[in-house]
Design a protein around this motif. Structure first.
Motif, short mmCIF file in Angstrom:
data_model
loop_
_atom_site.label_atom_id
_atom_site.label_comp_id
_atom_site.label_asym_id
_atom_site.label_seq_id
_atom_site.Cartn_x
_atom_site.Cartn_y
_atom_site.Cartn_z
N ASN A 173 0.84 -1.18 0.00
CA ASN A 173 0.00 0.00 0.00
C ASN A 173 0.88 1.24 0.00
O ASN A 173 1.84 1.33 0.76
CB ASN A 173 -0.91 -0.01 1.23
CG ASN A 173 -1.92 1.12 1.20
OD1 ASN A 173 -1.55 2.28 1.27
ND2 ASN A 173 -3.19 0.77 1.11
N THR A 191 2.70 1.14 -9.41
CA THR A 191 1.97 0.24 -10.30
C THR A 191 0.93 1.08 -11.05
O THR A 191 0.84 2.28 -10.88
CB THR A 191 1.25 -0.86 -9.50
OG1 THR A 191 0.22 -0.25 -8.71
CG2 THR A 191 2.22 -1.59 -8.58
N HIS A 192 0.16 0.40 -11.89
CA HIS A 192 -0.89 1.10 -12.64
C HIS A 192 -2.25 1.00 -11.96
O HIS A 192 -3.26 1.40 -12.53
CB HIS A 192 -0.98 0.54 -14.06
CG HIS A 192 0.28 0.76 -14.87
ND1 HIS A 192 0.69 2.01 -15.26
CD2 HIS A 192 1.21 -0.11 -15.32
CE1 HIS A 192 1.82 1.91 -15.94
NE2 HIS A 192 2.16 0.64 -15.98
N TYR A 193 -2.27 0.45 -10.75
CA TYR A 193 -3.54 0.34 -10.03
C TYR A 193 -4.01 1.72 -9.58
O TYR A 193 -3.22 2.54 -9.11
CB TYR A 193 -3.39 -0.57 -8.81
CG TYR A 193 -3.10 -2.01 -9.15
CD1 TYR A 193 -4.08 -2.81 -9.74
CD2 TYR A 193 -1.85 -2.57 -8.88
CE1 TYR A 193 -3.81 -4.13 -10.06
CE2 TYR A 193 -1.58 -3.89 -9.20
CZ TYR A 193 -2.56 -4.67 -9.78
OH TYR A 193 -2.31 -5.98 -10.10
N PRO A 194 -5.30 2.00 -9.68
CA PRO A 194 -5.82 3.32 -9.30
C PRO A 194 -5.71 3.62 -7.80
O PRO A 194 -5.77 4.78 -7.41
CB PRO A 194 -7.29 3.26 -9.74
CG PRO A 194 -7.63 1.80 -9.81
CD PRO A 194 -6.36 1.13 -10.24
N ASP A 195 -5.56 2.58 -6.97
CA ASP A 195 -5.46 2.82 -5.54
C ASP A 195 -4.05 3.23 -5.09
O ASP A 195 -3.80 3.42 -3.91
CB ASP A 195 -5.93 1.60 -4.74
CG ASP A 195 -5.08 0.35 -5.01
OD1 ASP A 195 -4.08 0.46 -5.75
OD2 ASP A 195 -5.43 -0.72 -4.48
N GLY A 196 -3.12 3.35 -6.06
CA GLY A 196 -1.79 3.84 -5.73
C GLY A 196 -0.85 2.83 -5.13
O GLY A 196 0.16 3.20 -4.53
N ARG A 197 -1.14 1.55 -5.29
CA ARG A 197 -0.24 0.53 -4.76
C ARG A 197 1.16 0.66 -5.36
O ARG A 197 1.31 1.04 -6.52
CB ARG A 197 -0.79 -0.87 -5.06
CG ARG A 197 -1.73 -1.41 -4.00
CD ARG A 197 -2.28 -2.76 -4.42
NE ARG A 197 -3.31 -2.62 -5.44
CZ ARG A 197 -3.89 -3.66 -6.04
NH1 ARG A 197 -3.52 -4.88 -5.73
NH2 ARG A 197 -4.83 -3.46 -6.94
#
Length: 203
Positions: A38, A172-178
């Motif tokens: 996270n 990463t490309h995850y929208p949650d900012g991982r």
């Protein structure tokens, strides 16, 4: 004072780099793994100081050969060859080589292959005993803004200039900012003669 500290850190880096450049070739057994974390759970300070962030299981093991600017990374029957003219990946399934795009992986920083980007600041974090060896720990930020946790840390054996651990954090490309935490550990690294044929690409 600040300019002197920056100058001194680059001097330390250059001394270690010169030691690595004096080594003809190495063969390292490496374990590497990726962990998603996270974005709020990792800070630049953790990136720099806590290799234990990713302690535990590793995703795969590989053999690394390095000779000057040449490198070969072997995983099972497949391997990657890195040369000044490009990177090439061999696929055993179809017995062919393919051109591989440039990228950054901590495994490339192990052994004698480590090189920091001289256009970016570096920070010498001090010395740390790792796997029974005294290492100089170096961190370099890779983020686009101040305070970003993105960066690479290397543990360089002070006496030889050989890197035995590298850790990188990037988004990463995850929208949650991982964030992705990638660690490569050299479980053994021997100075030995490496034949040139290991880095050849068949015509």
């Amino acid at each position: 004072v600040g300019i002197y500290i920056i100058f001194l850190q680059h001097v330390i880096y250059d001394v270690l780099r010169k030691k690595a450049d004096s080594i003809k070739a190495v063969r390292c057994e490496v374990a590497e793994g990726n962990w998603e974390v996270n974005a709020g759970s990792i800070t630049p300070d953790q990136t720099k100081h806590s290799p234990e962030n990713a302690a535990g299981a590793t995703s795969r093991k590989l053999i690394v050969w390095q000779k000057g600017v040449l490198a070969r990374y072997e995983v099972g029957k497949n391997h990657i060859i890195r040369r000044p003219d490009g990177q090439y990946t061999y696929n055993a399934a179809d017995d062919k080589y393919y051109t591989l795009g440039q990228g950054f992986y901590p495994r490339e920083q192990l052994g004698i292959g480590w090189r920091m980007d001289r256009t970016r600041p570096i920070e010498i974090l001090g010395t740390k005993t790792w796997e029974g060896k005294e290492t100089t720990v170096i961190w370099q930020p890779l983020g686009l803004y101040a305070g970003s946790p993105e960066g690479v840390t290397v543990w360089v054996v002070t006496g030889t200039g050989v890197t035995i651990r590298a850790q990188a954090v990037w988004p990463t490309h995850y929208p949650d900012g991982r964030m992705l935490l990638h660690v490569a550990d050299s479980q053994s690294c021997a100075l030995e003669d490496v034949p040139d044929k290991l880095f050849e690409i068949p015509e």
